[in-house]
Design an enzyme around this catalytic site. Structure first.
Site, PDB file in Angstrom:
ATOM      1  N   SER A  50      30.973  25.282  -5.516  1.00 52.71           N
ATOM      2  CA  SER A  50      30.814  25.238  -6.965  1.00 52.71           C
ATOM      3  C   SER A  50      29.374  25.501  -7.372  1.00 52.71           C
ATOM      4  O   SER A  50      28.442  25.379  -6.567  1.00 52.71           O
ATOM      5  CB  SER A  50      31.247  23.870  -7.506  1.00 52.71           C
ATOM      6  OG  SER A  50      30.292  22.886  -7.152  1.00 52.71           O
ATOM      7  N   ASP A  84      33.188  28.573  -7.315  1.00 54.35           N
ATOM      8  CA  ASP A  84      33.933  27.772  -8.284  1.00 54.35           C
ATOM      9  C   ASP A  84      33.083  27.350  -9.478  1.00 54.35           C
ATOM     10  O   ASP A  84      31.891  27.052  -9.340  1.00 54.35           O
ATOM     11  CB  ASP A  84      34.467  26.527  -7.566  1.00 54.35           C
ATOM     12  CG  ASP A  84      35.518  25.791  -8.360  1.00 54.35           C
ATOM     13  OD1 ASP A  84      36.313  26.444  -9.056  1.00 54.35           O
ATOM     14  OD2 ASP A  84      35.560  24.545  -8.273  1.00 54.35           O
ATOM     15  N   HIS A  85      33.715  27.302 -10.653  1.00 55.75           N
ATOM     16  CA  HIS A  85      33.103  26.815 -11.894  1.00 55.75           C
ATOM     17  C   HIS A  85      31.747  27.465 -12.157  1.00 55.75           C
ATOM     18  O   HIS A  85      30.739  26.785 -12.392  1.00 55.75           O
ATOM     19  CB  HIS A  85      32.976  25.298 -11.876  1.00 55.75           C
ATOM     20  CG  HIS A  85      34.255  24.603 -12.248  1.00 55.75           C
ATOM     21  ND1 HIS A  85      34.743  24.574 -13.537  1.00 55.75           N
ATOM     22  CD2 HIS A  85      35.160  23.949 -11.482  1.00 55.75           C
ATOM     23  CE1 HIS A  85      35.892  23.916 -13.552  1.00 55.75           C
ATOM     24  NE2 HIS A  85      36.166  23.534 -12.312  1.00 55.75           N
ATOM     25  N   ASP A 106      33.740  30.048 -15.538  1.00 54.37           N
ATOM     26  CA  ASP A 106      34.031  28.922 -16.414  1.00 54.37           C
ATOM     27  C   ASP A 106      33.295  29.036 -17.742  1.00 54.37           C
ATOM     28  O   ASP A 106      32.133  28.653 -17.864  1.00 54.37           O
ATOM     29  CB  ASP A 106      33.638  27.622 -15.704  1.00 54.37           C
ATOM     30  CG  ASP A 106      34.028  26.384 -16.508  1.00 54.37           C
ATOM     31  OD1 ASP A 106      34.605  26.537 -17.598  1.00 54.37           O
ATOM     32  OD2 ASP A 106      33.755  25.268 -16.032  1.00 54.37           O
ATOM     33  N   HIS A 191      38.708  16.021 -13.869  1.00 50.05           N
ATOM     34  CA  HIS A 191      37.802  16.168 -12.732  1.00 50.05           C
ATOM     35  C   HIS A 191      37.190  14.821 -12.329  1.00 50.05           C
ATOM     36  O   HIS A 191      36.949  13.963 -13.172  1.00 50.05           O
ATOM     37  CB  HIS A 191      36.646  17.126 -13.072  1.00 50.05           C
ATOM     38  CG  HIS A 191      37.046  18.558 -13.190  1.00 50.05           C
ATOM     39  ND1 HIS A 191      37.153  19.210 -14.392  1.00 50.05           N
ATOM     40  CD2 HIS A 191      37.366  19.476 -12.243  1.00 50.05           C
ATOM     41  CE1 HIS A 191      37.509  20.470 -14.191  1.00 50.05           C
ATOM     42  NE2 HIS A 191      37.646  20.649 -12.892  1.00 50.05           N
ATOM     43  N   HIS A 219      43.170  22.006 -11.562  1.00 52.65           N
ATOM     44  CA  HIS A 219      41.880  21.384 -11.279  1.00 52.65           C
ATOM     45  C   HIS A 219      42.033  19.874 -11.445  1.00 52.65           C
ATOM     46  O   HIS A 219      42.941  19.404 -12.116  1.00 52.65           O
ATOM     47  CB  HIS A 219      40.809  21.894 -12.238  1.00 52.65           C
ATOM     48  CG  HIS A 219      40.407  23.313 -12.008  1.00 52.65           C
ATOM     49  ND1 HIS A 219      39.190  23.805 -12.408  1.00 52.65           N
ATOM     50  CD2 HIS A 219      41.046  24.356 -11.410  1.00 52.65           C
ATOM     51  CE1 HIS A 219      39.088  25.091 -12.074  1.00 52.65           C
ATOM     52  NE2 HIS A 219      40.216  25.441 -11.478  1.00 52.65           N
ATOM     53  N   VAL A 242      40.706  20.726  -4.772  1.00 54.43           N
ATOM     54  CA  VAL A 242      40.474  19.368  -4.293  1.00 54.43           C
ATOM     55  C   VAL A 242      38.978  19.197  -4.033  1.00 54.43           C
ATOM     56  O   VAL A 242      38.377  19.997  -3.310  1.00 54.43           O
ATOM     57  CB  VAL A 242      41.253  19.087  -2.996  1.00 54.43           C
ATOM     58  CG1 VAL A 242      41.052  17.630  -2.570  1.00 54.43           C
ATOM     59  CG2 VAL A 242      42.735  19.403  -3.162  1.00 54.43           C
TER      60      VAL A 242
END
Length: 294
Positions: A50, A84-85, A106, A191, A219, A242
């Site tokens: 991330s 990610d993100h 994102d 989250h 998510h 995860v």
């Protein structure tokens, strides 16, 4: 074996009416645990890095990414790398050269029109370079910046506030306008939950699955009970992210070891225990998801 493609793994899982597990990694121990856990389950897996993990690593993507590539190439099961993100366009542009086959861009913190425009631009850039791209619509909650702000505030909407969940009709327009390959949907998960009490809106998931012809992503899965995860896969989720569950497994094991061995100073001793705990959790979650059939 060669690096796998996230898009291929997710597409294959969706066709099998199952879901692929995607684990967020922060340290080398996370990477090794995810690969070992996937090998024990004899199943493919996605390693996710991330933007927050990159910030933790002094803002440098390559050290962790190269470790993940090396582990993936030596794995006995297919392993893909996913960024990610991502909110930073600069980080997005580092993805192809660092071994990533996919990215989650994102812009969900932005108003709808701005989210759509930013995601469209990111998708065009990513597709031109062979990247599979995921986006988010709605407010999963639990991350800084939810509710249209970059910093948390008492007035920011949460995952259960009116209007926070993904609207099927708006999602259709968003997917058509953005050109993304997968969509993370807001259906009640949050989250970074450390309790498994999240109640998913399975009726909404059914409507989203019927309205959209692309893989759906969950998510915030660490806060969802096992039966909720199984039902989510049954309802159309094809990729399950995860993160906190691994951190909880590692921290719990390390805390227990140090309590029993207060004299310990060799970090390998307690990190090995933490790594093994994460690997067991990876194997368990993969088994849970691969056993769920729609």
């Amino acid at each position: 074996m060669p690096l796998a493609s996230t898009g291929e793994l997710v597409t294959r899982a969706a066709a099998a009416r199952s879901a692929v597990a995607a684990f967020n990694v922060i340290t080398l121990e996370h990477v090794e645990a995810v690969v070992a856990g996937a090998e024990a389950a004899d199943a493919p897996v996605v390693l996710q890095v991330s933007e927050n993990a990159v910030k933790y690593r002094y803002g440098r993507l390559l050290p962790l990414a190269r470790a993940a590539v090396a582990a993936a190439e030596r794995a006995t099961v297919p392993v893909a790398l996913h960024l990610d993100h991502v909110q930073s366009d600069d980080l997005l542009r580092q993805a192809p050269g660092a071994g990533f086959s996919s990215v989650m861009y994102d812009a969900a913190r932005l108003p709808y029109a701005d989210n759509l425009a930013a995601t469209r631009a990111a998708a065009d850039w990513a597709h031109a370079r062979g990247l599979w791209i995921e986006a988010e619509l709605g407010e999963v909650g639990g991350k800084p910046g939810q509710g249209g702000s970059r910093t948390p505030s008492p007035t920011a909407r949460d995952a259960h506030a009116p209007g926070a969940r993904t609207d099927p009709r708006q999602a259709q327009d968003f997917v058509a306008g953005s050109g993304v390959d997968a969509l993370a949907v807001a259906i009640g998960s949050v989250h970074a939950m450390t309790t498994r009490t999240a109640a998913l809106d399975h009726a909404l998931l059914a409507r989203l699955s019927a309205a959209l012809d692309l893989p759906l992503v969950l998510h915030g899965s660490s806060g969802v009970p096992d039966d909720g995860l199984v039902a989510a896969v049954g309802g159309g989720i094809a990729k399950v992210n995860v993160g906190t569950a691994l951190n909880a497994a590692m921290t719990g094991a390390v805390r227990e070891f140090l309590a029993a061995h207060p004299e310990a100073v060799d970090s390998r001793k307690y990190l090995a225990v933490g790594r093994e705990a994460m690997a067991r959790e990876v194997t368990r979650i993969i088994g849970l998801l691969s056993g769920a059939r729609r």
